[in-house]
Design a protein around this motif. Structure first.
Motif, PDB file in Angstrom:
ATOM      1  N   ASP A 297       0.840  -1.194   0.000  1.00  0.00           N
ATOM      2  CA  ASP A 297       0.000   0.000   0.000  1.00  0.00           C
ATOM      3  C   ASP A 297       0.878   1.249   0.000  1.00  0.00           C
ATOM      4  OD1 ASP A 297       0.925   0.371   2.588  1.00  0.00           O
ATOM      5  OD2 ASP A 297      -0.919  -0.340   3.531  1.00  0.00           O
ATOM      6  N   TRP A 298       0.236   2.404   0.014  1.00  0.00           N
ATOM      7  CA  TRP A 298       0.963   3.670  -0.106  1.00  0.00           C
ATOM      8  C   TRP A 298       1.902   3.913   1.072  1.00  0.00           C
ATOM      9  CZ3 TRP A 298       0.688   7.267   3.703  1.00  0.00           C
ATOM     10  CH2 TRP A 298      -0.362   7.138   4.631  1.00  0.00           C
ATOM     11  N   SER A 299       1.525   3.393   2.255  1.00  0.00           N
ATOM     12  CA  SER A 299       2.363   3.634   3.432  1.00  0.00           C
ATOM     13  C   SER A 299       3.725   2.962   3.294  1.00  0.00           C
ATOM     14  CB  SER A 299       1.653   3.147   4.697  1.00  0.00           C
ATOM     15  OG  SER A 299       1.474   1.739   4.684  1.00  0.00           O
ATOM     16  N   PHE A 300       3.773   1.814   2.605  1.00  0.00           N
ATOM     17  CA  PHE A 300       5.054   1.146   2.379  1.00  0.00           C
ATOM     18  C   PHE A 300       5.993   2.052   1.603  1.00  0.00           C
ATOM     19  CE2 PHE A 300       7.891  -1.162  -0.425  1.00  0.00           C
ATOM     20  CZ  PHE A 300       8.501  -2.066   0.418  1.00  0.00           C
ATOM     21  N   TYR A 301       5.487   2.627   0.521  1.00  0.00           N
ATOM     22  CA  TYR A 301       6.342   3.471  -0.317  1.00  0.00           C
ATOM     23  C   TYR A 301       6.697   4.772   0.388  1.00  0.00           C
ATOM     24  CZ  TYR A 301       5.132   0.128  -3.925  1.00  0.00           C
ATOM     25  OH  TYR A 301       4.971  -1.030  -4.637  1.00  0.00           O
ATOM     26  N   ALA A 302       5.789   5.282   1.226  1.00  0.00           N
ATOM     27  CA  ALA A 302       6.093   6.505   1.971  1.00  0.00           C
ATOM     28  C   ALA A 302       7.260   6.261   2.925  1.00  0.00           C
ATOM     29  CB  ALA A 302       4.853   6.975   2.731  1.00  0.00           C
ATOM     30  N   VAL A 303       7.204   5.152   3.670  1.00  0.00           N
ATOM     31  CA  VAL A 303       8.286   4.831   4.603  1.00  0.00           C
ATOM     32  C   VAL A 303       9.569   4.504   3.844  1.00  0.00           C
ATOM     33  CG1 VAL A 303       9.066   3.148   6.325  1.00  0.00           C
ATOM     34  CG2 VAL A 303       6.734   4.058   6.433  1.00  0.00           C
ATOM     35  N   PHE A 304       9.431   3.805   2.734  1.00  0.00           N
ATOM     36  CA  PHE A 304      10.615   3.401   1.972  1.00  0.00           C
ATOM     37  C   PHE A 304      11.389   4.609   1.463  1.00  0.00           C
ATOM     38  CE2 PHE A 304      12.659   2.124  -2.050  1.00  0.00           C
ATOM     39  CZ  PHE A 304      13.470   1.093  -1.579  1.00  0.00           C
ATOM     40  N   PHE A 305      10.687   5.557   0.857  1.00  0.00           N
ATOM     41  CA  PHE A 305      11.381   6.697   0.244  1.00  0.00           C
ATOM     42  C   PHE A 305      11.713   7.818   1.228  1.00  0.00           C
ATOM     43  CE2 PHE A 305       9.311   4.871  -3.579  1.00  0.00           C
ATOM     44  CZ  PHE A 305      10.449   4.700  -4.360  1.00  0.00           C
ATOM     45  N   LEU A 306      10.921   7.954   2.282  1.00  0.00           N
ATOM     46  CA  LEU A 306      11.144   9.060   3.215  1.00  0.00           C
ATOM     47  C   LEU A 306      12.010   8.683   4.408  1.00  0.00           C
ATOM     48  CD1 LEU A 306       7.575  10.665   3.291  1.00  0.00           C
ATOM     49  CD2 LEU A 306       9.567  11.357   1.940  1.00  0.00           C
ATOM     50  N   ALA A 307      12.125   7.397   4.709  1.00  0.00           N
ATOM     51  CA  ALA A 307      12.890   6.985   5.888  1.00  0.00           C
ATOM     52  C   ALA A 307      13.986   5.978   5.558  1.00  0.00           C
ATOM     53  CB  ALA A 307      11.944   6.401   6.947  1.00  0.00           C
ATOM     54  N   VAL A 308      13.630   4.881   4.893  1.00  0.00           N
ATOM     55  CA  VAL A 308      14.605   3.818   4.665  1.00  0.00           C
ATOM     56  C   VAL A 308      15.688   4.248   3.683  1.00  0.00           C
ATOM     57  CG1 VAL A 308      14.936   1.469   3.805  1.00  0.00           C
ATOM     58  CG2 VAL A 308      12.949   2.016   5.245  1.00  0.00           C
ATOM     59  N   VAL A 309      15.287   4.773   2.537  1.00  0.00           N
ATOM     60  CA  VAL A 309      16.270   5.157   1.524  1.00  0.00           C
ATOM     61  C   VAL A 309      17.238   6.226   2.026  1.00  0.00           C
ATOM     62  CG1 VAL A 309      16.565   6.252  -0.735  1.00  0.00           C
ATOM     63  CG2 VAL A 309      14.880   4.422  -0.446  1.00  0.00           C
ATOM     64  N   PRO A 310      16.760   7.315   2.655  1.00  0.00           N
ATOM     65  CA  PRO A 310      17.708   8.313   3.161  1.00  0.00           C
ATOM     66  C   PRO A 310      18.698   7.737   4.173  1.00  0.00           C
ATOM     67  CG  PRO A 310      15.516   9.245   3.083  1.00  0.00           C
ATOM     68  CD  PRO A 310      15.361   7.776   2.822  1.00  0.00           C
ATOM     69  N   LEU A 311      18.204   6.914   5.099  1.00  0.00           N
ATOM     70  CA  LEU A 311      19.114   6.374   6.106  1.00  0.00           C
ATOM     71  C   LEU A 311      20.080   5.366   5.491  1.00  0.00           C
ATOM     72  CD1 LEU A 311      19.716   6.500   9.144  1.00  0.00           C
ATOM     73  CD2 LEU A 311      18.212   4.518   9.433  1.00  0.00           C
ATOM     74  N   TRP A 312      19.563   4.469   4.670  1.00  0.00           N
ATOM     75  CA  TRP A 312      20.427   3.454   4.049  1.00  0.00           C
ATOM     76  C   TRP A 312      21.466   4.082   3.134  1.00  0.00           C
ATOM     77  CZ3 TRP A 312      21.737   1.971  -0.850  1.00  0.00           C
ATOM     78  CH2 TRP A 312      22.351   0.723  -0.991  1.00  0.00           C
ATOM     79  N   SER A 313      21.065   5.065   2.354  1.00  0.00           N
ATOM     80  CA  SER A 313      21.974   5.656   1.361  1.00  0.00           C
ATOM     81  C   SER A 313      23.040   6.547   1.980  1.00  0.00           C
ATOM     82  CB  SER A 313      21.169   6.462   0.332  1.00  0.00           C
ATOM     83  OG  SER A 313      20.493   7.536   0.955  1.00  0.00           O
ATOM     84  N   SER A 314      22.887   6.909   3.254  1.00  0.00           N
ATOM     85  CA  SER A 314      23.886   7.793   3.881  1.00  0.00           C
ATOM     86  C   SER A 314      25.265   7.148   3.917  1.00  0.00           C
ATOM     87  CB  SER A 314      23.436   8.168   5.297  1.00  0.00           C
ATOM     88  OG  SER A 314      23.303   7.016   6.110  1.00  0.00           O
ATOM     89  N   VAL A 315      25.330   5.839   4.041  1.00  0.00           N
ATOM     90  CA  VAL A 315      26.625   5.166   4.098  1.00  0.00           C
ATOM     91  C   VAL A 315      27.325   5.176   2.734  1.00  0.00           C
ATOM     92  CG1 VAL A 315      27.814   3.002   4.605  1.00  0.00           C
ATOM     93  CG2 VAL A 315      25.935   3.769   6.075  1.00  0.00           C
ATOM     94  N   PRO A 316      26.688   4.707   1.653  1.00  0.00           N
ATOM     95  CA  PRO A 316      27.379   4.805   0.354  1.00  0.00           C
ATOM     96  C   PRO A 316      27.665   6.245  -0.062  1.00  0.00           C
ATOM     97  CG  PRO A 316      25.100   4.055   0.072  1.00  0.00           C
ATOM     98  CD  PRO A 316      25.399   3.986   1.523  1.00  0.00           C
ATOM     99  N   LEU A 317      26.812   7.188   0.301  1.00  0.00           N
ATOM    100  CA  LEU A 317      27.092   8.598  -0.008  1.00  0.00           C
ATOM    101  C   LEU A 317      28.327   9.081   0.738  1.00  0.00           C
ATOM    102  CD1 LEU A 317      23.505  10.168  -0.050  1.00  0.00           C
ATOM    103  CD2 LEU A 317      25.020   9.767  -2.007  1.00  0.00           C
ATOM    104  N   ALA A 318      28.500   8.630   1.970  1.00  0.00           N
ATOM    105  CA  ALA A 318      29.698   8.998   2.723  1.00  0.00           C
ATOM    106  C   ALA A 318      30.950   8.445   2.046  1.00  0.00           C
ATOM    107  CB  ALA A 318      29.592   8.482   4.156  1.00  0.00           C
ATOM    108  N   TRP A 319      30.864   7.212   1.546  1.00  0.00           N
ATOM    109  CA  TRP A 319      31.993   6.635   0.821  1.00  0.00           C
ATOM    110  C   TRP A 319      32.308   7.445  -0.438  1.00  0.00           C
ATOM    111  CZ3 TRP A 319      35.303   2.348   1.117  1.00  0.00           C
ATOM    112  CH2 TRP A 319      35.168   1.573   2.278  1.00  0.00           C
TER     113      TRP A 319
END
Length: 539
Positions: free
Chosen positions: A17-39
């Motif tokens: 549902d929409w809540s999955f994509y909201a959490v995925f793009f607004l919370a999971v992706v930013p937090l997960w991507s912070s590590v490769p972005l730091a590299w």
């Protein structure tokens, strides 16, 4: 198979549902991507010495990126370290046999699902071990129900697709916490135990398990399956640790909370100056679940402290499941007996209970009640023990080892009941996430290093399973309270409710059809009101 055989019905597809994509793009992706972005930023800045042209802000960001880079390598090292075999080894064979028999006998009785027509909830009922395992017919409702719940351990495939080799793999894991070696290399004792277990489980299933193998069916074997740890940045752990430290300081300043440790346990304690162990209300002990520690339970803890200023309140701290990465015992969770012994010892140090020295023993069920009445506890008045979610495992350990020191028990979203059916393991680690809440639980809790280490490498289903007959005064509203949410995404609340009600639990079961996991602890919720009212009735 009968058209009414629910064990053969495929599970309906679940769409996101929409809540999955909201959490995925607004919370999971930013937090997960912070590590490769730091590299990437560190590599870009260091290549060609670009960092020399940076100002204060740029150099600060580079410094943080380099810290994240080093931390991610260390995190990867720890994740690989815990991905190996479980350090626990097989459990006690006699205890495993007893638990396996209890699992097979559970649901065999003819108790009505509503508990029957009784005049009082305090009646004595025979517990599941009183039943006899006999060969059930294929279409016996008890056999169909057992097949339906057993297939959860095989990822909810139609039962007929489960073949003998996959069942043997699952049984061998359940008995020996290990992968099944080639059958011709099994020790004779192991082969005999495996064959006997297959024979018993086939009686309960109401059918023979088809010979052969189906490689498409993969049994869930939690402690030997591949671990799934997803990185999170250093700054996340630092932020969580800082917020929990601030909350601890806040409690100390405004509620006179004392932080302490005893024999490997850490806790926070509020001890009223005028509390009398003989005449004042019993102490409250709260055991939290997986998540963020004090930060996650701040609202509930605040309510306890405000509502009961005249009662001692002890909050057991568990760094292994609180994302307390910098704690020296972050990846060293205590065993069942260590935790129970330490907590009981702490309560004795505080003067809340008194313990007698006696030898712990594993006994047959017929002897168990007699032993339990004298086992490891001669309390002054006992404590009121509250637990939530994963904390109910610790609650179960205390009741198994020191039943007499717990005067009252409150189980909130309990994962310890019916855990032999596999729903908790499947929902928490294996099921595909389709909602925002499921994704939050999976990413922020279920894939965190400390949680994975505890649950996937130190899980013992025999220790963690609490059976109805092991709960003192289980049907007495004054002494025991159960709270369940009908829309719990982790616990199969309907089955837990049926299990408890069929054994006579009635007025001391609070069931919210719309409740989700943790709703009973939410401010202004009916579940929280129920808990506080139940606590206030202590004498």
């Amino acid at each position: 198979m009968s058209v009414h055989d629910i064990s053969e019905h495929p599970h309906p597809p679940r769409s996101r549902d929409w809540s999955f994509y909201a959490v995925f793009f607004l919370a999971v992706v930013p937090l997960w991507s912070s590590v490769p972005l730091a590299w990437l930023f560190a590599a870009y800045s260091l290549y060609g010495s670009r960092w020399l042209s940076y100002g204060t802000v740029g150099r600060s960001i580079l410094f943080i990126s380099c810290c994240e880079l080093l931390f991610s390598l260390y995190h990867l090292h720890l994740a690989r370290r815990i991905s190996g075999p479980s350090p626990c080894g097989p459990g006690d064979p006699h205890e495993i046999q007893l638990a396996f028999l209890r699992m097979l006998k559970s649901g065999l009785s003819n108790f009505p699902e509503d508990g029957g027509d009784v005049e009082t909830p305090f009646i004595n009922r025979p517990s599941s071990p009183a039943e006899i395992i006999t060969q059930l017919e294929l279409h016996d409702p008890r056999a169909i129900d057992f097949r339906h719940c057993m297939r959860t351990w095989f990822r909810n495939v139609p039962w007929s697709s489960v073949k003998l080799l996959e069942m043997q793999k699952w049984l061998y894991w359940a008995m020996y916490n290990a992968d099944l070696p080639p059958l011709d290399q099994l020790p004779e004792a192991h082969r005999q135990a495996l064959d006997d277990s297959v024979g018993l489980i086939q009686k309960r299933l109401g059918c023979k398990i088809e010979e052969g193998s189906n490689p498409k069916v993969i049994p869930i074997r939690l402690t030997i399956d591949r671990t799934n740890v997803l990185w999170r940045p250093l700054i996340f752990y630092a932020l969580m640790g800082s917020m929990n430290w601030v909350l601890g300081s806040f409690y100390k300043r405004y509620w006179n909370i004392h932080y302490g440790h005893s024999n490997g346990l850490e806790y926070i304690l509020r001890m009223p100056a005028k509390w009398n162990p003989d005449t004042s209300p019993r102490p409250i002990v709260f055991i939290h679940g997986l998540g963020l520690g004090l930060l996650q339970y701040h609202s509930f803890i605040s309510h306890l402290l405000k509502k009961f200023p005249d009662r001692p309140i002890l909050i057991l701290l568990q760094p292994q499941i609180s994302q307390n990465f910098f704690h020296p015992h972050f990846l060293k969770p205590p065993s069942r007996h260590e935790m129970a012994d330490r907590l009981a010892g702490l309560l004795q140090e505080l003067g809340w209970v008194s313990l007698r020295e006696t030898k712990r023993a594993t006994v047959e069920y017929e002897e168990e009640k007699e032993v339990a009445s004298s086992l490891l506890g001669d309390p002054r008045r006992g404590v009121t023990l509250l637990s939530h979610s994963n904390g109910t495992y610790v609650h179960a350990w205390v009741l198994k080892c020191y039943p007499n020191i717990v005067a009252r028990s409150c189980f909130i979203d309990p994962v310890t009941f019916c855990s032999w059916e596999g729903d908790v393991c499947y929902n928490f680690f294996y099921r595909t996430c389709t909602t925002g809440m499921e994704l939050i639980i999976r990413y922020f809790v279920g894939t965190e290093l400390g949680v994975v280490n505890l649950v996937q490498r130190h899980f013992c289903w025999t220790s963690n399973s609490l059976w109805f007959e092991e709960i003192p005064n289980a049907t007495d509203f004054q002494k025991t309270l159960f709270l369940l949410g009908g829309k719990d995404s982790i616990v199969h609340s309907e089955r837990v409710k049926r299990y408890l009600v069929s054994h006579g639990v009635r007025e001391n079961l609070w069931y919210d059809p719309e409740g989700t996991h943790g709703d009973a602890l939410v401010k202004s919720g009916l579940g929280l009101e129920k808990i506080l009212l139940w606590l206030s009735e202590d004498h």
